[in-house]
Design an enzyme around this catalytic site. Structure first.
Site, PDB file in Angstrom:
ATOM      1  N   CYS A  13      34.522-149.287  -1.046  1.00 29.33           N
ATOM      2  CA  CYS A  13      33.302-148.499  -0.873  1.00 29.33           C
ATOM      3  C   CYS A  13      32.151-149.372  -0.395  1.00 29.33           C
ATOM      4  CB  CYS A  13      32.913-147.825  -2.191  1.00 29.33           C
ATOM      5  SG  CYS A  13      34.107-146.608  -2.774  1.00 29.33           S
TER       6      CYS A  13
ATOM      7  N   GLU B  35      30.311-143.249  -8.921  1.00 34.51           N
ATOM      8  CA  GLU B  35      30.219-144.266  -7.866  1.00 34.51           C
ATOM      9  C   GLU B  35      31.119-143.786  -6.752  1.00 34.51           C
ATOM     10  OE1 GLU B  35      31.304-146.780  -5.355  1.00 34.51           O
ATOM     11  OE2 GLU B  35      32.231-147.973  -6.941  1.00 34.51           O
TER      12      GLU B  35
END
Length: 453
Positions: A261, A227
């Site tokens: 993020c 990720e």
């Protein structure tokens, strides 16, 4: 490892790093523990996880303060993070057995064919500092409950969080070796992944870090989940509720000091509502309180480290030099600590840093587009593909546009978030694999076909 409080710049703690010998012992312990842990019933593992959730709730203030001291997260957000970790424990304590049930398949008369889900073994997790508890529990809750054992290499500026998480599992009654924190530098990661005792690796972090982990794991045929970064679009269409979009968008950009993020980063606004949205957006952002992260009235604390703040400001300065306009913010705050103000940029030149790179801090870019097609084109004009948010009063329109967005998750009239009930992950340079929900618990398992005649 020195811990520096980013709100003051003061060193508050020093931790001894683990040696290569310590790592070897941890790997041996993990391997030995796995042999027994894998045979425990899923129900036993669920009960231990439920207890871990209770430990988190009982000590949430203590854990939150550790986060705040180490990386500057405002205390109210840190408490909420611990509570979310307890939620993911609750989720898998309730649903792991269902997720891991064998799946039947069509087969000839007189035979049965099923897929069984068996753990792989020790899994290394390389985790970041920005959500120092949540990122860890997001991997640990499903992977440990599936029967794997975990080794955590946490970011070097949050060693106290790493050890506190290890204590959570110990206090909950987990056998020694099921979860271990390794206080090690990044240059030991490759050797751990290459070690035969480790069967997989998961990383949340930067693109270069992800590529390095994937390369080593690929060389040794190890499973990985990555990720990575994001440059999430926040699309505001001509029929959007402007007040709600501005309010949610401001928080989606500045939550956790913008260090996420999945933060909304590129605001793509239809020309018919551009001026109204920008005005409302500025008002919302100017209302945020920047200050001491231990103060419960604070919305935005310091950036996590001096070098990260300097890198963010360099992106802003280079973009302004290229022609971007600063609407608000744009300069480090002249005070003790590593503080950067909520910032809005418009008139973004194509290819400048804030347009093409990920900005990891409270900096929003706002674009004006003529129509829906241009909005989709701009949203997809990035190497990243983690999340996206679309704002429209027409839910069918939102769902239709969502199908055109290149991202791992798209939210309509909501900010992008990770939720234990839904799979989470990205595409393109934002990584691969999924965390959470049923998909997450099945990433590090052997999907074994069993045919009985």
């Amino acid at each position: 490892m020195d811990v520096v409080d980013p709100s003051t710049g003061t060193r508050i703690e020093t931790y001894e790093e683990h040696t290569e010998g310590d790592v070897t012992e941890a790997l041996d312990r993990a391997t030995e523990t796995f042999d027994d842990w894998r045979t425990r019933s899923v129900r036993d593992r669920e009960q231990l996880l439920a207890t871990a959730g209770e430990v988190l709730r009982d000590n949430k203030r203590e854990y939150a303060e550790t986060m705040t001291r180490e990386m500057g997260k405002p205390i109210t957000q840190a408490i909420a993070e611990v509570e979310k970790c307890a939620w993911v424990c609750d989720h898998y304590a309730e649903y792991a057995s269902t997720y891991l049930d064998s799946d039947p398949h069509p087969s000839p008369p007189g035979s049965t064919v099923e897929t069984e889900y068996e753990p792989l073994g020790p899994v290394l997790a390389v985790m970041p500092w920005n959500f120092p508890f949540w990122q860890v529990f997001r991997f640990a809750a499903p992977y440990l409950t599936a029967g794997n054992v975990g080794l955590l290499k946490h970011a070097s500026n949050v060693p106290g969080c790493a050890l506190a998480i290890e204590d959570v599992f110990r206090e909950a009654g987990y056998p020694e070796g099921v979860f271990q924190s390794l206080l090690i530098p990044s240059d030991l990661v490759d050797d751990i992944i290459a070690d035969d005792r480790v069967r997989g690796a998961t990383l949340t972090g930067s693109g270069p870090a992800g590529r390095a982990v994937a390369a080593t794991a690929g060389e040794h045929l190890k499973k990985t989940v990555l990720e990575l970064g994001g440059s999430d679009p926040f699309i505001v269409l001509d029929d959007a509720d402007i007040g709600s979009a501005a309010e949610t968008g401001a928080w989606a950009r500045n939550l956790n000091g913008g260090q996420s993020c999945i933060a909304a980063k590129r605001f793509i606004v239809h020309t018919d509502v551009y001026d109204d949205f920008l005005d409302a957006f500025v008002d919302e952002i100017d209302s945020f309180v920047v200050g001491d992260p231990m103060d419960e009235k604070t919305d935005i604390g310091p950036q996590a480290r001096q070098d990260l703040m300097e890198e963010l400001h360099e992106q802003v300065a280079e973009s302004v030099d290229a022609g971007a306009t600063v609407v608000t913010g744009g300069e480090p705050i002249d005070r003790e600590g590593v503080f950067y103000p909520p910032t809005i940029l418009t008139d973004i030149p194509e290819g400048c840093p804030v347009d093409s790179d990920e900005t990891f801090g409270p900096v929003a870019t706002v674009y004006e587009v003529a129509d829906e097609d241009e909005a989709v084109s701009k949203a997809n004009d990035t190497n990243f593909g983690l999340g996206a948010s679309i704002w429209t009063e027409n839910r069918d329109r939102g769902k239709r546009i969502a199908s055109r967005i290149d991202a791992g998750c798209v939210y309509v009239n909501q900010l992008v978030k990770s939720d234990p009930r839904a799979p989470f992950g990205g595409v393109k340079d934002s990584g691969y694999g999924r965390e959470l929900s049923e998909a997450g618990i099945k990433e590090f398992v052997n999907r074994k076909t069993v045919w009985v005649e």
